[in-house]
Design an enzyme around this catalytic site. Structure first.
Site, short mmCIF file in Angstrom:
data_model
loop_
_atom_site.label_atom_id
_atom_site.label_comp_id
_atom_site.label_asym_id
_atom_site.label_seq_id
_atom_site.Cartn_x
_atom_site.Cartn_y
_atom_site.Cartn_z
N GLY A 171 0.85 -1.20 0.00
CA GLY A 171 0.00 0.00 0.00
C GLY A 171 0.88 1.24 0.00
N THR A 188 5.09 1.97 6.01
CA THR A 188 3.68 1.59 6.12
C THR A 188 3.00 2.62 7.00
OG1 THR A 188 2.08 0.13 7.21
CG2 THR A 188 4.34 -0.16 7.87
N ILE A 189 1.83 3.04 6.59
CA ILE A 189 1.11 3.98 7.45
C ILE A 189 0.70 3.29 8.74
CG2 ILE A 189 0.23 5.40 5.55
CD1 ILE A 189 -2.57 4.14 6.25
N ASP A 190 0.66 1.95 8.72
CA ASP A 190 0.18 1.21 9.89
C ASP A 190 1.19 1.18 11.04
OD1 ASP A 190 -2.07 0.67 8.46
OD2 ASP A 190 -1.49 -1.35 7.89
N MET A 226 -7.54 3.05 9.50
CA MET A 226 -6.87 1.86 8.98
C MET A 226 -6.04 1.19 10.08
SD MET A 226 -5.71 2.53 5.08
CE MET A 226 -6.85 2.20 3.74
N GLY A 227 -5.73 -0.04 9.87
CA GLY A 227 -4.96 -0.82 10.85
C GLY A 227 -5.63 -2.17 11.03
#
Ligand code: F6P
Length: 350
Positions: free
Chosen positions: A12, A128-130, A172-173
Site C-alpha cells: 500500500g 507503512t502507514i500502519d 486503517m490498521g
C-alpha cells in the site's frame, strides 16, 4: 565499472515514498551510480517493467504523495517456482549490483527471503502507514496518516456537538491500532477500540451511557478497522477471510454506530476514513524522515552491506538486519495502552 542499482516501492502506498526514492537517488547519483526504477513493486521486476530515474527531478519529487514508481501487493513468493527465477533473471539482465526494496512486511519479507535463499543483494527501506513493522521506532507515512485522522476527528467533533450525536470513526490498521490510538488520543476521543484490546459492545455502551449521564451531549469513538468487537458470544466484525487468509476488514464502524444507536437511543453516525489516510502530501516530518532513510539505504548499497534495512532507533537513523524487521508484527504495547488507560476499554475477560 559503473555500479547499477534497482529500486521498487511495494505494498500500500504511504506518504513519503517519493521522498525515500529522492534520498536514495540523490546520494547514489552523486556517487556516480546508475539508478533504475521498477514499476509497481515486485510486479515490475517479475515482468521486467522499468522506469528510468536518471533524469528525475528529485528536488520536486520529495514533496509529492503516492509513488512515482507505482505500487502493488504482488510478491514473488506467492508463486515462488514461477516468479523467483523471473526476479533473478531481470536482475541479471539489467546487470544490477543491488536492489533497494521500499515497503512493508510483504515487500521486505520477500526481500529478506531473496537475500537469504539466493543471496540477491538487497537493501530495505521500511514504510507503512500502519507503523506495525518491528525493528524501527516508526515508519514514514504513519504520522501523515495520524494527522489526517486527527484532523477528521477534530472536525467531526463540531458536527457531533451540533447534533448531540455519537460519531464513530474508522481508521486503517488491520493488525495494530497505531493510527487509531495516536489520532484518538490526540483528538480526545471518548473511546478508542484497537485490535490489541478486543472490546465488548456492552462495555462500550455502558461507558458511553455513563458519559451521557455525566452530562456529555456528544461523543467520538475511534475504532481500528481490524478491531474485534464482541456482542454476547459472537463477534460483530466480519470473520470472513480473503484469498490471502487475512480477515476482511472495513465496516466495523457502521455496525458499531447502528448498535450504539439501537441500544442507547443515542443518535450515532459513522465515517470510514479509508484511503484518505494514505493520500496526499506527506507532512514535513515524514518527508525528512523518508529522505534520511533513503540516504541511509544508499550508504548501505555503497558499502555493499546487503540484507540490511535502514531504520529509526531511539530517534537515530541506523541499520538493522532485514530479518529483524519481518520476524514479528509491532503492535501497541501494554505499556502504551496502560498509559492512556482511560481512553481504552478494558479487555473484559476476552
Ligand atoms: O497496510 C496498509 C493498509 O493501508 C492497511 O491499513 C489497510 O487495511 C490496507 O492497506 C488497505 O489496502 P488496499 O489498498 O489494498 O485496500
Amino acid at each position: 565499472m559503473t555500479m547499477r542499482v534497482g529500486v521498487l516501492t511495494g505494498g500500500g502506498d504511504a506518504p513519503g515514498l517519493n521522498a525515500a526514492v529522492c534520498g536514495l537517488g540523490r546520494r547514489l547519483l552523486a556517487a556516480g551510480v546508475e539508478l533504475l526504477g521498477f514499476r509497481d513493486g515486485w510486479r515490475g521486476i517479475i515482468a521486467d517493467q522499468t522506469r528510468s530515474l536518471q533524469d528525475a527531478n528529485f528536488q520536486h519529487l520529495l514533496v509529492h504523495g503516492g509513488t512515482l514508481l507505482g505500487s502493488s501487493g504482488d510478491n514473488p513468493y506467492r508463486k515462488p517456482e514461477r516468479d523467483v527465477p523471473k526476479v533473478l533473471d531481470t536482475f541479471r539482465r539489467h546487470r544490477l549490483d543491488a536492489l533497494v526494496a521500499i515497503g512493508g512486511e510483504g515487500t521486505l519479507g520477500a526481500a529478506d527471503k531473496l537475500w537469504r535463499e539466493h543471496r540477491l543483494p538487497v537493501v530495505g527501506v521500511p514504510k507503512t502507514i500502519d507503523n506495525d513493522l518491528e525493528a524501527t521506532d516508526f515508519t514514514f507515512g504513519f504520522f501523515s496518516a495520524v494527522e489526517v485522522a486527527t484532523r477528521a476527528m477534530d472536525d467531526l467533533r463540531s458536527t457531533a456537538d451540533s447534533h448531540g450525536r455519537v460519531m464513530v470513526v474508522e481508521c486503517m490498521g488491520r493488525h495494530a491500532g497505531w493510527i487509531t490510538a495516536y489520532a484518538g488520543v490526540a483528538a480526545g476521543a471518548e473511546a478508542i477500540l484497537v485490535p490489541e484490546r478486543p472490546a465488548h459492545l456492552e462495555e462500550v455502551c455502558q461507558n458511553l451511557d455513563r458519559l451521557r449521564q455525566a452530562g456529555a451531549t456528544s461523543a467520538l469513538v475511534a475504532v481500528a478497522e481490524g478491531c474485534r468487537v464482541h456482542e454476547g458470544g459472537s463477534c460483530l466484525s466480519s470473520m470472513e477471510k480473503d484469498e490471502f487468509g487475512e480477515y476482511k476488514t472495513g465496516g466495523v464502524a457502521q455496525l458499531l454506530a447502528r448498535r450504539i444507536q439501537a441500544r442507547l437511543g443515542w443518535e450515532a453516525r459513522h465515517l470510514v476514513l479509508g484511503h484518505l489516510q494514505r493520500a496526499g502530501k506527506p507532512i514535513a516530518f515524514d518527508r525528512i524522515f523518508a529522505l534520511r532513510l533513503g540516504a541511509r539505504a544508499a550508504r548501505l548499497v555503497l558499502e555493499k552491506r546487503f540484507g540490511f534495512m535502514a531504520a529509526m532507533r531511539a530517534g537515530e537513523i541506523v541499520d538493522v538486519p532485514l530479518a529483524d524487521a519481518v520476524k514479528a508484527r509491532k503492535v501497541l504495547s501494554d505499556q502504551f495502552l496502560d498509559r492512556y488507560e482511560s481512553f481504552f476499554l478494558p479487555i473484559g475477560g476476552l
